[in-house]
Design a protein around this motif. Structure first.
Motif, short mmCIF file in Angstrom:
data_model
loop_
_atom_site.label_atom_id
_atom_site.label_comp_id
_atom_site.label_asym_id
_atom_site.label_seq_id
_atom_site.Cartn_x
_atom_site.Cartn_y
_atom_site.Cartn_z
N UNK A 18 0.82 -1.22 0.00
CA UNK A 18 0.00 0.00 0.00
C UNK A 18 0.85 1.27 0.00
N UNK A 19 2.12 1.10 0.25
CA UNK A 19 3.00 2.26 0.43
C UNK A 19 2.99 3.16 -0.81
N UNK A 20 2.84 4.44 -0.58
CA UNK A 20 2.88 5.41 -1.67
C UNK A 20 1.61 5.50 -2.47
N UNK A 21 0.64 4.66 -2.15
CA UNK A 21 -0.59 4.66 -2.95
C UNK A 21 -1.58 5.70 -2.44
N UNK A 22 -2.44 6.08 -3.36
CA UNK A 22 -3.43 7.12 -3.07
C UNK A 22 -4.63 6.51 -2.35
N UNK A 23 -4.39 6.08 -1.12
CA UNK A 23 -5.43 5.38 -0.34
C UNK A 23 -5.72 6.19 0.91
N UNK A 24 -6.98 6.34 1.21
CA UNK A 24 -7.37 7.02 2.46
C UNK A 24 -7.74 5.95 3.49
N UNK A 25 -7.27 6.15 4.71
CA UNK A 25 -7.55 5.18 5.78
C UNK A 25 -8.46 5.80 6.82
#
Lengths: 710, 326
Positions: A18-25
């Motif tokens: 997931x690193x560097x990805x455009x993901x919101x947690x």
């Protein structure tokens, strides 16, 4: 150690990929019950449904006051009024003359549904998965187990289909009762569907599928592929707000038939858990006991970030993405966090992008300036965390049962008693002690942000407050006691009999954690020599008491469905009483003057005339005091420096598409904040090893001991 | 032994029926179908028609235990109790009142529960036996006294403290493992399970060690131990070969009986660590008045408990040749 030793921090709960990805947690604390838009009504459900389904209308993300704008509709539909002879009427026509209203809603062409197996077709153009048998489902447990998927264009008939679903006997839609009052023929349609379903069950057993296309609903009509009509009984301008709620989102009949197939529910393959929408996101993982994941809908029709907002938005960077294609985030991962402590700590470690503030962490997050304004604490500022505040469009009040012989009724005695109690109960102190200042004292039923609310001197409740030196000031206890004397209770005792005045307060919160709060209530009543007895009860008994009208005082609240004063003032409308009528007027308040004005106000457009009517209504209820007006909650939210475009919007359910994050900054700060500290582990191992030395010595002594005979 | 097992299963049927009846009565003393419907439908705008419709679609419109209206033969069968109970005995739990299939949910949620419970049990039992034997070996020495004091201290601390303290120290201050979470991939799940397993083991050391120490000390006072020592066996051999073997019966009683219940998970541990197990399934169902889940989980719990008792009986025959089941 079992943890990976890669670049990512050891305590990172997310996969290395997931690193560097455009993901919101983000997180959720309670699993959503329903994701079917016909059934879903809770705020923790619309967090998901709002991003997946697209209603004809939506709220502008930035503008205030809240403003409806088209979403899938071409334009905001205009109401056309007709009399009982089907003759058109002007918008200014008297409400009594209006027999029905027509809304013609035109939707944008070219909008596609998310990929879904219900749309998959074989080479002959027939649907692949709409005629499955139980053996076909043997190896199917999630939607991903269906090898094919398809899509199709959004049509007006899908919106009509969903309105019909509101009357489906198996769905028990929470708004069927309300909408049956307004949508022509919906109540009768529910009866028709029920009969049809019973007949189908008898004929075909469990495998029966109710296809709503076979049953017409008089109040809803498809006018063309992109146009449909809703017929409303009389006049109901608030209907437009409902068109921005997921109840009126489209459902393709294919999806409904797909999920109705026998055996689907045994695999939990239902529309309630696997939504099918046209919105910016689709639900790619639904494990509400662990994680729910939204991913960008590859078929999303496209929308752009607003180019205008309210004054100050540009300065705050809220227009930096103006005109950008939405959604700005590729994936949203919601993790289940039942407890506040882990959730809060994960936010501080950077593993959640935004967070609320619970009571336990309030002091850690917020400090108050010398003027009493909330600001971020030093430790939060060091991390670059931002604070967002907003007054909730909600009200929490304490209701008097107006049918109670002591507290109820519109007579002078009971009214003055209620007013005296309203003065004595110091909600400013309550907010300060129990809510860390997160609330504002309510002056009436309408919260800020809703048309009809007035601020400052002209907005105060003169029954409870005075305006002194430009500030609001609660009336003194002396005045409360004077009102008590006038009510016939000098020194808190009934004048005729000398008996002490005892008031019962029913509440569902009576555990050890609530003791301080309930003691505070008792103390407030004691200040005017009135005794308060708290009757703790479980949820069911409490509801039962409210429905039967046997409670005397109780705590209650309301969260706005839509930003219209009607949605709050109807809580005091006589025909809407809880007792006998099963409405939302929990206090069973009924004042003919108020009711008459309500019937006029609810159909009026916002403007000075409506404001005048609302002012009169608010004045009536302030004087009658059926509620102690309580408070409107002040919502505090925190977000990290990498979380952009955050602006509280308490009406919009679909605001995820506007949010943006900076993954690079997040990764850097996470790494910085979560460097593993290993020396205490080695120190512990060393201590344990050293601790073994005396044990080994004793062991050696015991096993090598030589018996000596004397 | 086969006849014994069959007999025990037959004994279990009336017990399960009684448990099911008791659960039903207790649930509906507190909740009525109307209240269940109201809670399921949400708190806003719930009409009597919606409540009736919900009850009919979920089978709660019938009388609870006795139906006066139909023919005599159906008076007990055309009721909520009969409708909701009969399939339980075939382990067909049906759908929850919120629409989810219970059997499917249980099958999904039991694995994360087991992922914590099994290592906690195995590591815990091994560690407790080791510590208990050490204390028994050093009995009446300062090591034994210090061990007992430490055990009492460990027993006196709330499990919640271990969890919050462990999360604070290991995850928040030292940044060694994630504070909470889970992953269905077993390798990824390891980093989430490490802390709850360590905390589960530490939390059980106090009581477990003291319990096993008592067993060992009791065994060590018996004649066969004295005989073994008298014939010149070393202390290590006495302890590990004779005492441990003979202490297995009470140890097995305690361990085997809880084996089937490991499926049921732990409410607090799973809540704090975000483990998607069965621990909170029943509590959540009670809070949301989901009778379908409550009855299924109580039934399953009872059945597993009975299974545990049968397994314990069988295990006796394995460790004690004197015992025969007939």
């Amino acid at each position: 150690m079992l943890v990976s030793c890669g670049e990512s921090a050891w305590n990172n709960p997310y996969p290395e990929t997931d690193k560097g990805k455009n993901i919101l947690y983000s997180s959720f604390s309670e699993r959503p019950k329903h994701l079917d838009p016909a059934r879903s009504y809770s705020s923790n459900e619309v967090v998901f449904t709002g991003q997946i389904y697209e209603t004809p209308l939506q709220y502008h993300y930035l503008k205030r006051p809240y403003q409806l704008i088209p979403l899938t509709a071409v334009a905001i539909p205009e109401a056309r009024y007709f009399d009982s002879q089907d003759k058109p009427l002007l918008a200014t026509a008297n409400v009594d003359r209006i027999a029905y209203t027509l809304y013609d809603i035109e939707i944008l062409p070219g909008i596609q549904y998310q990929p879904h197996p219900a749309f998959a077709k074989d080479n002959n153009g027939n649907y692949r998965y709409l005629d499955l048998t139980e053996p076909d489902l043997r190896d199917k447990f999630t939607l991903a187990d269906f090898s094919d998927s398809g899509s199709r264009e959004l049509l007006a008939e899908d919106y009509v289909y969903q309105i019909k679903r509101l009357a489906h006997p198996k769905l028990s839609s929470p708004i069927l009762g309300l909408m049956s009052e307004y949508i022509d023929g919906l109540g009768e349609y529910a009866v028709t569907l029920k009969q049809a379903e019973t007949q189908l069950q008898q004929e075909k057993g469990d495998g029966a599928r109710l296809d709503l296309r076979d049953y017409d609903l008089s109040g809803v009509q498809v006018l063309g592929p992109y146009r449909y009509r809703v017929k409303i009984k009389g006049k109901y301008p608030q209907f437009l707000y409902w068109l921005a709620m997921p109840f009126f989102a489209p459902i393709p009949y294919e999806a409904d038939l797909f999920y109705q197939q026998i055996g689907m529910d045994k695999k939990n393959l239902t529309l309630d858990w696997y939504p099918v929408g046209t919105g910016p996101y689709l639900l790619s993982e639904n494990n509400p006991n662990l994680r729910m994941t939204l991913e960008k809908n590859p078929n999303f029709h496209g929308e752009t970030y607003p180019t205008e907002g309210e004054p100050g938005d540009a300065e705050q960077g809220l227009l930096a993405d103006a005109g950008q294609a939405l959604p700005l985030i590729d994936k949203v991962v919601y993790s289940l966090e039942k407890e506040d402590i882990p959730s809060w700590n994960k936010f501080l470690q950077g593993y959640y992008d935004a967070s609320g503030i619970n009571s336990d962490s309030f002091d850690q997050a917020i400090s108050f300036s010398s003027h009493g304004d909330p600001t971020l604490s030093e430790s939060m500022r060091e991390k670059g965390i931002n604070l967002l505040t907003g007054v909730g469009t909600s009200t929490f009040y304490m209701g008097f049962n107006m049918r109670d012989p002591v507290l109820g009724g519109l007579g002078d005695t009971a009214r003055k008693l209620r007013q005296a109690i309203s003065i004595a109960l110091d909600y400013e102190e309550y907010i300060s002690i129990f809510l860390n200042g997160r609330g504002i004292t309510a002056q009436g039923p309408i919260p800020p942000g809703i048309f009809g609310f007035k601020d400052g001197a002209e907005g105060i409740n003169p029954v409870v407050f005075d305006w002194v030196d430009g500030k609001i000031q609660r009336k003194s206890l002396t005045q409360a006691k004077r009102l008590l004397v006038e009510a016939g209770y000098p020194n808190g005792r009934e004048a005729k009999t000398g008996k002490p005045l005892l008031i019962y307060f029913d509440t569902t919160t009576s555990g050890p954690d609530d003791k301080a709060r309930l003691d505070w209530f008792r103390k407030q009543f004691q200040r005017i020599d009135v005794q308060l007895e708290v009757r703790g009860t479980d949820y069911n008994r409490f509801q039962d008491k409210i429905l039967k009208g046997t409670a005397q005082m109780f705590g209650w609240g309301w969260n706005a469905d839509y930003p219209d004063p009607e949605n709050f003032l109807f809580l005091l409308y006589g025909p809407n009483a809880k007792v006998e009528k099963n409405g939302e007027n929990a206090a069973n308040y009924a004042n003919p003057n108020f009711d008459k004005l309500f019937e006029r106000m609810k159909n009026m457009d916002n403007g000075p005339e409506r404001q005048k009517v609302i002012d009169t209504m608010v004045q009536i209820v302030r004087d009658d005091s059926p509620w102690i007006w309580g408070l409107h909650p002040l919502q505090y939210g925190l977000n990290h420096a990498w979380y952009k475009n955050a602006k509280p919007n308490l009406m919009a359910n679909n605001s995820m598409k506007y949010k943006r994050i900076d993954p690079e900054l997040r990764d850097r700060l996470r790494q910085e904040w979560n460097t593993p500290v290993t020396w205490p582990v080695w120190a512990l191992v060393l201590v344990l090893l050293l601790g073994l030395v005396p044990a080994l010595v004793v062991h050696r002594r015991k096993t090598h001991a030589v018996g000596v005979l004397h | 032994m086969f006849a014994y097992i069959v007999r025990r299963i037959l004994y279990a049927l009336p017990i399960l029926f009684a448990v099911n009846l008791l659960t039903f009565v207790l649930f509906f003393v507190v909740n009525s179908p109307d209240e269940m419907a109201r809670l399921q439908l949400g708190l806003k705008r719930v009409t009597p028609e919606a409540i009736q419709s919900w009850k009919e679609s979920h089978g709660y419109h019938k009388p609870l235990l006795y139906n006066e209206s139909p023919a005599f033969g159906n008076r007990f069968t055309d009721t909520i109790f009969f409708d909701k109970s009969v399939k339980l005995f075939l382990f067909d739990f049906g759908n929850a009142d919120n629409g989810r299939n219970i059997g499917y949910d249980i099958s999904q949620r039991m694995w994360p529960s087991l992922a914590i419970a099994v290592p906690v049990l195995i590591v815990g039992v091994l560690l407790n036996i080791t510590f208990a034997m050490l204390m028994a070996f050093f009995r009446a020495s300062y090591i034994d006294y210090a061990g007992v004091v430490l055990c009492v201290i460990l027993m006196s601390i709330s499990s919640l403290f271990y969890i919050i303290g462990g999360q604070f120290l290991i995850s928040k201050l030292l940044h060694l493992v994630p504070i909470s979470g889970y992953d269905n991939n077993p390798m990824e799940a390891m980093k989430f399970l490490l802390l709850p397993v360590i905390i589960g083991v530490i939390g059980g050391i106090g009581s477990g060690t003291r319990w096993y120490r008592t067993i060992f000390l009791e065994e060590m006072g018996k004649d066969y131990v004295r005989t073994a020592r008298a014939k010149g066996l070393g202390e290590n051999l006495v302890l590990f070969k004779h005492v441990l073997k003979n202490a297995m019966i009470p140890i097995l009683t305690g361990v085997v009986v809880v084996l089937p219940l490991l499926f049921m998970g732990s409410l607090i541990t799973e809540s704090f660590f975000g483990i998607p197990g069965l621990g909170s399934y029943t509590i959540d169902a009670i809070q949301s008045q989901d009778f379908a889940i409550v009855r299924s989980m109580v039934f399953l719990g009872s059945a597993l408990y009975i299974l545990g008792l049968v397994l314990t009986d069988i295990s006796y025959t394995l460790v004690d040749p004197r015992i025969r089941l007939g």
